[in-house]
Design a protein around this motif. Structure first.
Motif, PDB file in Angstrom:
ATOM      1  N   ILE A  80       0.843  -1.199   0.000  1.00  0.00           N
ATOM      2  CA  ILE A  80       0.000   0.000   0.000  1.00  0.00           C
ATOM      3  C   ILE A  80       0.883   1.254   0.000  1.00  0.00           C
ATOM      4  CG2 ILE A  80      -1.667   1.307   1.399  1.00  0.00           C
ATOM      5  CD1 ILE A  80      -2.715  -1.534   2.257  1.00  0.00           C
ATOM      6  N   ASP A  81       0.762   2.019  -1.071  1.00  0.00           N
ATOM      7  CA  ASP A  81       1.644   3.187  -1.240  1.00  0.00           C
ATOM      8  C   ASP A  81       1.527   4.187  -0.105  1.00  0.00           C
ATOM      9  OD1 ASP A  81       2.954   3.026  -4.053  1.00  0.00           O
ATOM     10  OD2 ASP A  81       0.891   2.426  -4.384  1.00  0.00           O
ATOM     11  N   GLY A  82       0.296   4.430   0.340  1.00  0.00           N
ATOM     12  CA  GLY A  82       0.088   5.423   1.397  1.00  0.00           C
ATOM     13  C   GLY A  82       0.827   5.079   2.670  1.00  0.00           C
ATOM     14  N   TYR A  83       1.053   3.779   2.881  1.00  0.00           N
ATOM     15  CA  TYR A  83       1.841   3.332   4.027  1.00  0.00           C
ATOM     16  C   TYR A  83       3.330   3.312   3.680  1.00  0.00           C
ATOM     17  CZ  TYR A  83       4.282  -0.112   6.903  1.00  0.00           C
ATOM     18  OH  TYR A  83       5.225  -0.753   7.676  1.00  0.00           O
ATOM     19  N   ALA A  84       3.675   2.736   2.529  1.00  0.00           N
ATOM     20  CA  ALA A  84       5.087   2.607   2.135  1.00  0.00           C
ATOM     21  C   ALA A  84       5.805   3.959   2.169  1.00  0.00           C
ATOM     22  CB  ALA A  84       5.189   1.983   0.747  1.00  0.00           C
ATOM     23  N   GLN A  85       5.079   5.014   1.808  1.00  0.00           N
ATOM     24  CA  GLN A  85       5.696   6.356   1.767  1.00  0.00           C
ATOM     25  C   GLN A  85       6.006   6.921   3.154  1.00  0.00           C
ATOM     26  OE1 GLN A  85       3.146   8.863  -0.609  1.00  0.00           O
ATOM     27  NE2 GLN A  85       3.211   7.441  -2.318  1.00  0.00           N
ATOM     28  N   THR A  86       5.485   6.286   4.191  1.00  0.00           N
ATOM     29  CA  THR A  86       5.708   6.814   5.551  1.00  0.00           C
ATOM     30  C   THR A  86       6.821   6.073   6.290  1.00  0.00           C
ATOM     31  OG1 THR A  86       4.147   5.305   6.664  1.00  0.00           O
ATOM     32  CG2 THR A  86       3.225   7.339   5.732  1.00  0.00           C
ATOM     33  N   LYS A  87       7.378   5.049   5.660  1.00  0.00           N
ATOM     34  CA  LYS A  87       8.359   4.221   6.357  1.00  0.00           C
ATOM     35  C   LYS A  87       9.715   4.932   6.465  1.00  0.00           C
ATOM     36  CE  LYS A  87       8.139  -0.284   5.459  1.00  0.00           C
ATOM     37  NZ  LYS A  87       8.012  -1.553   4.717  1.00  0.00           N
ATOM     38  N   ILE A  88      10.458   4.577   7.515  1.00  0.00           N
ATOM     39  CA  ILE A  88      11.811   5.119   7.642  1.00  0.00           C
ATOM     40  C   ILE A  88      12.813   3.978   7.533  1.00  0.00           C
ATOM     41  CG2 ILE A  88      11.177   7.180   8.966  1.00  0.00           C
ATOM     42  CD1 ILE A  88      12.193   5.696  11.492  1.00  0.00           C
ATOM     43  N   ASP A  89      14.073   4.343   7.411  1.00  0.00           N
ATOM     44  CA  ASP A  89      15.145   3.372   7.260  1.00  0.00           C
ATOM     45  C   ASP A  89      15.176   2.430   8.469  1.00  0.00           C
ATOM     46  OD1 ASP A  89      17.562   2.036   7.145  1.00  0.00           O
ATOM     47  OD2 ASP A  89      18.699   3.773   6.473  1.00  0.00           O
ATOM     48  N   PRO A  90      15.139   1.113   8.233  1.00  0.00           N
ATOM     49  CA  PRO A  90      15.185   0.161   9.350  1.00  0.00           C
ATOM     50  C   PRO A  90      16.380   0.382  10.289  1.00  0.00           C
ATOM     51  CG  PRO A  90      14.692  -0.989   7.304  1.00  0.00           C
ATOM     52  CD  PRO A  90      14.997   0.434   6.942  1.00  0.00           C
ATOM     53  N   LYS A  91      17.511   0.807   9.714  1.00  0.00           N
ATOM     54  CA  LYS A  91      18.694   1.052  10.565  1.00  0.00           C
ATOM     55  C   LYS A  91      18.410   2.171  11.566  1.00  0.00           C
ATOM     56  CE  LYS A  91      22.116  -0.418   7.197  1.00  0.00           C
ATOM     57  NZ  LYS A  91      22.803   0.063   6.005  1.00  0.00           N
ATOM     58  N   GLU A  92      17.659   3.159  11.113  1.00  0.00           N
ATOM     59  CA  GLU A  92      17.303   4.284  12.000  1.00  0.00           C
ATOM     60  C   GLU A  92      16.389   3.790  13.131  1.00  0.00           C
ATOM     61  OE1 GLU A  92      15.556   8.845  11.726  1.00  0.00           O
ATOM     62  OE2 GLU A  92      15.771   7.693   9.877  1.00  0.00           O
ATOM     63  N   ILE A  93      15.471   2.903  12.792  1.00  0.00           N
ATOM     64  CA  ILE A  93      14.574   2.326  13.811  1.00  0.00           C
ATOM     65  C   ILE A  93      15.394   1.588  14.868  1.00  0.00           C
ATOM     66  CG2 ILE A  93      12.832   0.514  14.199  1.00  0.00           C
ATOM     67  CD1 ILE A  93      11.521   1.397  11.568  1.00  0.00           C
ATOM     68  N   VAL A  94      16.328   0.763  14.422  1.00  0.00           N
ATOM     69  CA  VAL A  94      17.164  -0.017  15.349  1.00  0.00           C
ATOM     70  C   VAL A  94      17.946   0.922  16.267  1.00  0.00           C
ATOM     71  CG1 VAL A  94      19.126  -1.608  15.514  1.00  0.00           C
ATOM     72  CG2 VAL A  94      17.295  -2.052  13.865  1.00  0.00           C
ATOM     73  N   GLU A  95      18.506   1.984  15.698  1.00  0.00           N
ATOM     74  CA  GLU A  95      19.296   2.935  16.509  1.00  0.00           C
ATOM     75  C   GLU A  95      18.424   3.637  17.554  1.00  0.00           C
ATOM     76  OE1 GLU A  95      22.576   3.185  16.809  1.00  0.00           O
ATOM     77  OE2 GLU A  95      22.499   1.494  15.428  1.00  0.00           O
ATOM     78  N   ILE A  96      17.222   4.020  17.171  1.00  0.00           N
ATOM     79  CA  ILE A  96      16.291   4.680  18.098  1.00  0.00           C
ATOM     80  C   ILE A  96      15.986   3.742  19.271  1.00  0.00           C
ATOM     81  CG2 ILE A  96      13.893   5.483  18.371  1.00  0.00           C
ATOM     82  CD1 ILE A  96      14.145   6.548  15.427  1.00  0.00           C
ATOM     83  N   PHE A  97      15.689   2.492  18.967  1.00  0.00           N
ATOM     84  CA  PHE A  97      15.365   1.520  20.013  1.00  0.00           C
ATOM     85  C   PHE A  97      16.570   1.228  20.910  1.00  0.00           C
ATOM     86  CE2 PHE A  97      11.373   1.023  18.030  1.00  0.00           C
ATOM     87  CZ  PHE A  97      10.567   0.252  18.852  1.00  0.00           C
ATOM     88  N   LYS A  98      17.739   1.148  20.306  1.00  0.00           N
ATOM     89  CA  LYS A  98      18.947   0.879  21.114  1.00  0.00           C
ATOM     90  C   LYS A  98      19.160   1.997  22.133  1.00  0.00           C
ATOM     91  CE  LYS A  98      22.338  -1.675  18.358  1.00  0.00           C
ATOM     92  NZ  LYS A  98      23.354  -1.374  17.333  1.00  0.00           N
ATOM     93  N   LYS A  99      19.008   3.230  21.667  1.00  0.00           N
ATOM     94  CA  LYS A  99      19.214   4.391  22.557  1.00  0.00           C
ATOM     95  C   LYS A  99      18.172   4.439  23.660  1.00  0.00           C
ATOM     96  CE  LYS A  99      21.359   7.671  19.424  1.00  0.00           C
ATOM     97  NZ  LYS A  99      21.006   8.658  18.436  1.00  0.00           N
ATOM     98  N   LYS A 100      16.920   4.158  23.303  1.00  0.00           N
ATOM     99  CA  LYS A 100      15.823   4.345  24.260  1.00  0.00           C
ATOM    100  C   LYS A 100      15.608   3.178  25.191  1.00  0.00           C
ATOM    101  CE  LYS A 100      12.162   7.407  22.994  1.00  0.00           C
ATOM    102  NZ  LYS A 100      10.843   7.537  22.412  1.00  0.00           N
ATOM    103  N   PHE A 101      15.786   1.961  24.687  1.00  0.00           N
ATOM    104  CA  PHE A 101      15.318   0.802  25.450  1.00  0.00           C
ATOM    105  C   PHE A 101      16.377  -0.233  25.799  1.00  0.00           C
ATOM    106  CE2 PHE A 101      11.792   2.283  22.734  1.00  0.00           C
ATOM    107  CZ  PHE A 101      10.904   2.663  23.723  1.00  0.00           C
ATOM    108  N   MET A 102      17.517  -0.186  25.134  1.00  0.00           N
ATOM    109  CA  MET A 102      18.465  -1.281  25.346  1.00  0.00           C
ATOM    110  C   MET A 102      19.602  -0.862  26.274  1.00  0.00           C
ATOM    111  SD  MET A 102      16.629  -3.137  23.446  1.00  0.00           S
ATOM    112  CE  MET A 102      16.981  -4.592  22.528  1.00  0.00           C
TER     113      MET A 102
END
Length: 235
Positions: free
Chosen positions: A213-235
């Motif tokens: 679904i394009d409307g969703y695909a256009q809102t995604k961010i780089d998976p590496k950025e997601i991992v970094e955010i989680f590492k900083k906040k939760f790990m």
């Protein structure tokens, strides 16, 4: 299957503490958002799917260095998402996705069928439990603690067989869950080798369908950025 309106738009630059406010309450409808916030992503997906890119302007904020005027003049809660519409501000992502669906034109994202609406309401209520459990699991045993809520989603996807989504066709329910499922699929797999779709074929194919679904695909961010955010906040 409807995939919404395909509009490719450039992402506006983030506004940080040094940025001037837009011309507030000038009749423009604005969605104050963050490219990394899953709650804000829900509203962004709804806007895109309904083809409201021209009607609702994106105003992305840098949450790590947010402008003071946002809290002072726009939304005292100082959170995203928030919608500036008709001279007022509305917040809270689940309220906002319903508001966009009910107030603006574009394909409807909630079925008329009574049984589907009832189940949809139940699933929307469950999002809080799902989100809290998934985040809390990062401090404990994700393999064990996420199983009940992931199984709940897997079982829910068997309820209606007229499409691959929770209520058959794409609805606000899918939009409410996907930003969180997206993040946890990436993070748990990358950091803990925990596959949330293992032995959950319906969940696996649901994620696959959502990604089309394009409307969703256009809102995604780089998976590496997601991992970094989680590492900083939760790990």
């Amino acid at each position: 299957m409807a995939t919404g309106f395909i509009v490719v738009e450039e992402r506006p630059a983030l506004l940080d503490a040094t940025a001037d406010p837009p011309a507030l309450f000038d009749g423009t409808t604005r969605l104050y958002t963050s490219y990394v916030c899953p709650f804000a992503q829900r509203v962004w997906i709804t806007r895109n799917f309904k083809g409201l890119q021209e009607k609702i302007k994106l105003v992305p904020l840098d949450l790590g260095n947010r402008p003071a005027w946002y809290k002072e003049k726009v939304y005292p809660e100082n959170k995203v998402p928030a919608l500036e519409h008709n001279g007022k501000i509305i917040g809270e992502s689940l309220d906002l996705i319903k508001y966009l669906d009910n107030t603006f034109e574009g394909p409807s994202l909630y079925p008329e069928d009574h049984a589907k609406r009832e189940f949809g309401d139940e699933l929307l209520k469950y999002t809080d439990t799902f989100v809290k459990t998934m985040y809390m699991s990062l401090k404990g045993d994700p393999f064990r603690e996420t199983a009940p809520v992931l199984d709940y989603l897997e079982n829910a996807l068997y309820k209606f067989d007229d499409g691959p989504f929770f209520l058959g066709q794409l609805s606000l329910v899918d939009i409410a869950y996907i930003p969180f499922v997206e993040r946890f699929q990436i993070v748990l797999n990358e950091l803990l080798k925990c596959d949330i779709t293992a032995e959950r074929p319906k969940l696996s194919s649901w994620i696959e369908e959502m990604n089309k679904i394009d409307g969703y695909a256009q809102t995604k961010i780089d998976p590496k950025e997601i991992v970094e955010i989680f590492k900083k906040k939760f790990m």
